[in-house]
Design an enzyme around this catalytic site. Structure first.
Site, PDB file in Angstrom:
ATOM      1  N   PRO A  86      15.232 -32.530 -40.443  1.00 18.19           N
ATOM      2  CA  PRO A  86      15.569 -33.387 -41.681  1.00 18.19           C
ATOM      3  C   PRO A  86      14.510 -34.420 -41.762  1.00 18.19           C
ATOM      4  O   PRO A  86      14.336 -35.275 -40.947  1.00 18.19           O
ATOM      5  CB  PRO A  86      17.071 -33.600 -41.940  1.00 18.19           C
ATOM      6  CG  PRO A  86      17.533 -32.737 -40.761  1.00 18.19           C
ATOM      7  CD  PRO A  86      16.466 -32.560 -39.535  1.00 18.19           C
ATOM      8  N   ASP A  87      14.075 -34.779 -43.138  1.00 17.98           N
ATOM      9  CA  ASP A  87      13.544 -35.901 -43.406  1.00 17.98           C
ATOM     10  C   ASP A  87      14.464 -37.000 -43.865  1.00 17.98           C
ATOM     11  O   ASP A  87      14.850 -37.057 -45.263  1.00 17.98           O
ATOM     12  CB  ASP A  87      12.367 -35.632 -44.331  1.00 17.98           C
ATOM     13  CG  ASP A  87      11.454 -36.817 -44.871  1.00 17.98           C
ATOM     14  OD1 ASP A  87      11.829 -38.051 -44.590  1.00 17.98           O
ATOM     15  OD2 ASP A  87      10.228 -36.594 -45.153  1.00 17.98           O
ATOM     16  N   ILE A  88      14.945 -37.843 -42.805  1.00 17.56           N
ATOM     17  CA  ILE A  88      16.066 -38.773 -42.997  1.00 17.56           C
ATOM     18  C   ILE A  88      15.667 -39.779 -44.333  1.00 17.56           C
ATOM     19  O   ILE A  88      16.336 -40.070 -45.072  1.00 17.56           O
ATOM     20  CB  ILE A  88      16.278 -39.376 -41.758  1.00 17.56           C
ATOM     21  CG1 ILE A  88      16.820 -38.529 -40.646  1.00 17.56           C
ATOM     22  CG2 ILE A  88      17.429 -40.331 -42.172  1.00 17.56           C
ATOM     23  CD1 ILE A  88      17.092 -38.973 -39.353  1.00 17.56           C
ATOM     24  N   VAL A  89      14.749 -40.249 -44.022  1.00 17.09           N
ATOM     25  CA  VAL A  89      14.361 -41.442 -45.061  1.00 17.09           C
ATOM     26  C   VAL A  89      14.228 -40.821 -46.509  1.00 17.09           C
ATOM     27  O   VAL A  89      14.684 -41.690 -47.688  1.00 17.09           O
ATOM     28  CB  VAL A  89      12.892 -42.052 -44.621  1.00 17.09           C
ATOM     29  CG1 VAL A  89      11.915 -41.425 -44.922  1.00 17.09           C
ATOM     30  CG2 VAL A  89      12.971 -43.583 -45.588  1.00 17.09           C
ATOM     31  N   PHE A  96       9.100 -47.063 -42.196  1.00 16.03           N
ATOM     32  CA  PHE A  96       7.832 -47.703 -41.336  1.00 16.03           C
ATOM     33  C   PHE A  96       7.188 -46.400 -40.989  1.00 16.03           C
ATOM     34  O   PHE A  96       7.230 -45.375 -41.321  1.00 16.03           O
ATOM     35  CB  PHE A  96       8.355 -48.098 -39.966  1.00 16.03           C
ATOM     36  CG  PHE A  96       8.977 -49.331 -39.423  1.00 16.03           C
ATOM     37  CD1 PHE A  96       8.321 -50.235 -38.660  1.00 16.03           C
ATOM     38  CD2 PHE A  96      10.272 -49.863 -40.394  1.00 16.03           C
ATOM     39  CE1 PHE A  96       8.649 -51.340 -38.555  1.00 16.03           C
ATOM     40  CE2 PHE A  96      10.358 -51.301 -39.969  1.00 16.03           C
ATOM     41  CZ  PHE A  96       9.786 -51.870 -39.326  1.00 16.03           C
ATOM     42  N   ASN A 139       9.157 -38.924 -28.479  1.00 13.94           N
ATOM     43  CA  ASN A 139       7.977 -39.825 -28.481  1.00 13.94           C
ATOM     44  C   ASN A 139       8.263 -40.975 -27.696  1.00 13.94           C
ATOM     45  O   ASN A 139       9.159 -41.090 -27.098  1.00 13.94           O
ATOM     46  CB  ASN A 139       7.716 -40.110 -29.915  1.00 13.94           C
ATOM     47  CG  ASN A 139       8.952 -40.789 -30.582  1.00 13.94           C
ATOM     48  OD1 ASN A 139       9.407 -41.639 -30.269  1.00 13.94           O
ATOM     49  ND2 ASN A 139       9.590 -40.000 -31.549  1.00 13.94           N
ATOM     50  N   LYS A 162      19.643 -24.409 -18.501  1.00 16.92           N
ATOM     51  CA  LYS A 162      18.006 -24.745 -17.966  1.00 16.92           C
ATOM     52  C   LYS A 162      17.135 -23.574 -17.806  1.00 16.92           C
ATOM     53  O   LYS A 162      17.552 -22.779 -17.260  1.00 16.92           O
ATOM     54  CB  LYS A 162      17.914 -25.649 -16.720  1.00 16.92           C
ATOM     55  CG  LYS A 162      16.343 -26.037 -16.359  1.00 16.92           C
ATOM     56  CD  LYS A 162      16.277 -26.775 -15.082  1.00 16.92           C
ATOM     57  CE  LYS A 162      14.852 -27.067 -14.695  1.00 16.92           C
ATOM     58  NZ  LYS A 162      14.826 -27.794 -13.590  1.00 16.92           N
ATOM     59  N   LYS A 216       3.046 -42.760 -48.320  1.00 17.05           N
ATOM     60  CA  LYS A 216       4.720 -42.444 -47.937  1.00 17.05           C
ATOM     61  C   LYS A 216       5.441 -43.173 -48.801  1.00 17.05           C
ATOM     62  O   LYS A 216       6.651 -42.684 -49.323  1.00 17.05           O
ATOM     63  CB  LYS A 216       4.688 -42.791 -46.458  1.00 17.05           C
ATOM     64  CG  LYS A 216       6.049 -42.628 -45.752  1.00 17.05           C
ATOM     65  CD  LYS A 216       5.891 -42.632 -44.211  1.00 17.05           C
ATOM     66  CE  LYS A 216       7.526 -42.558 -43.651  1.00 17.05           C
ATOM     67  NZ  LYS A 216       7.175 -42.749 -42.212  1.00 17.05           N
ATOM     68  N   ASP A 241       9.343 -35.177 -35.711  1.00 17.53           N
ATOM     69  CA  ASP A 241       9.278 -34.260 -36.847  1.00 17.53           C
ATOM     70  C   ASP A 241       9.619 -32.830 -36.990  1.00 17.53           C
ATOM     71  O   ASP A 241      10.041 -32.233 -37.889  1.00 17.53           O
ATOM     72  CB  ASP A 241       7.674 -34.467 -37.202  1.00 17.53           C
ATOM     73  CG  ASP A 241       6.972 -35.620 -37.602  1.00 17.53           C
ATOM     74  OD1 ASP A 241       7.891 -36.324 -38.438  1.00 17.53           O
ATOM     75  OD2 ASP A 241       6.233 -36.034 -37.019  1.00 17.53           O
TER      76      ASP A 241
END
Length: 401
Positions: A310-313, A329, A215, A294, A343, A284
């Protein structure tokens, strides 16, 4: 990002080759709307002229020659000391350091320091052997026990004497950030003794050695959070994805690449943290399959199989203790409040920052940001567009105040 009630800065220039860097600092301060007055010691004038600094500050520069002439209605050092919201000494020499440590005043600069009550920011610069002398280090540590004094440590590198080592003065952007912080806080150190763990930047989930899912996050918000916490006295650990900025002096930085690495480091440092700020833009999903070589263009799949990272938070929220504050955030488009509230509750956060990424000069890659803060008690605070450093200070005011 400046507090309009606190925008008067006196810059004291010591005698050292690093004095040339002060020209950029004075110029940038003036351009940001700060009123600047400059004091040069006698030795400083061998490196940079009063005329140069007077031109950049749009005001006469002061020297000892003016100090000793009875041309002012009030003593010059008294006027300057009472006028200043902040004093900055850069470069700070070993000689001036020793004088300040023992309360000596034999020139305009040191007299002004003693005639003032505002915060004092110190940016030392000297030869490595001079900096590492026991007497110099003793003076440095002793002076910093006085809550008025804030210090930027020296960097390492090639010095003007051709020595490679510690003793380089911090660069103007880093000093400027510290000045902006002190003008916001008035010098308070409300995070002294606290450990702040921050994640920053985007993660990269690789398909092969050259292609990844990512991103546009640059990590600038996380950098600002680290700077603000450091300037308020915290012990700061910054876990960051690939970034194109310098880590602030005094911050422990741990670089990572992907979400799995970030999760591992964040969990490792979680138990010792008082505040955890998850500002990183974590991917995500990641490619289900990874090729160690390559892939030729003709071999790229028409449909890329993905799996969630993994959803770290959420995992951090499960592990955090009652005394810890966990801040998340939510970068959103359109309605930013409803998704952020969802959230906040779903992931059991203490505070969440809802910031729009579809507004001009805000969000990814920008130097500025805007947001709405929300906490689990139902409090909300809207922060209008401002610099990311100011946003970071507003967040600490909201979460810790």
């Amino acid at each position: 990002m400046l507090n309009p009630k606190l925008s008067k800065v006196v810059i004291g220039v010591g005698g050292g080759i690093a004095a040339y860097k002060v020209c950029e600092l004075v110029s940038r301060l003036f351009q940001s709307g700060v009123e600047v007055r400059v004091i040069l010691t006698n030795s400083a004038q061998a490196f940079v002229t009063p005329l140069t600094l007077a031109t950049l500050s749009r005001h006469s520069a002061y020297t000892d020659e003016l100090f000793w002439q009875p041309i002012h209605s009030r003593p010059l050092h008294i006027e300057l000391g009472e006028w200043a919201d902040l004093l900055v000494i850069a470069p700070l020499t070993a000689n001036t350091l020793a004088k300040l440590t023992y309360g000596m005043a034999d020139n305009l600069l040191t007299n002004t320091v003693l005639a003032s009550t505002c915060p004092v920011l110190l940016a030392p610069a000297m030869n490595t052997d001079m900096w590492e002398q026991l007497a110099v280090q003793r003076n440095w540590q002793q002076l910093l026990t006085d809550s008025r004094y804030h210090g930027i440590g020296t960097a390492s590198g090639l010095l003007a004497c051709d020595r490679v080592g510690a003793g380089r003065m911090a660069e103007p952007p880093e000093i400027l950030a510290y000045i902006q912080s002190l003008l916001h806080t008035g010098g308070k150190r409300d995070l002294v003794g606290k450990r702040v763990l921050i994640s920053a930047g985007g993660t990269r989930e690789f398909l092969d050695p050259v292609r990844f899912i990512g991103n546009p996050s640059t990590g600038k918000m996380g950098l600002a959070l680290a700077q603000a916490a450091l300037h308020r006295g915290a012990n700061v650990t910054l876990v960051h994805g690939p970034a194109n900025w310098n880590v602030p002096l005094g911050v422990q930085a741990i670089p990572v690449i992907n979400a799995e690495e970030m999760q591992q480091v964040m969990q490792e440092y979680l138990t010792s943290a008082d505040m955890i700020v998850m500002s990183a833009a974590v991917a995500d999903v990641k490619p289900r399959d990874y090729s160690s070589e390559k892939l030729p263009k003709r071999s790229l799949p028409e449909s890329l199989a993905l799996e969630f990272v993994p959803d770290i938070v959420s995992e951090l929220a499960k592990m955090k203790q009652p005394h810890q504050c966990l801040i998340g955030f939510a970068a959103q488009t359109g309605d930013i409040v409803a998704p952020a509230l969802d959230k906040l509750k779903r992931k059991n956060l203490d505070v969440i920052v809802a910031n729009p990424i579809d507004k001009t000069d805000s969000g990814f890659g920008s130097d500025n940001n805007q947001a709405i803060f929300l906490d689990k008690q139902g409090k909300q605070l809207e922060i209008p567009p401002c610099s990311k450093l100011q946003m970071a200070h507003h967040l600490y005011d909201f979460a810790w105040g």
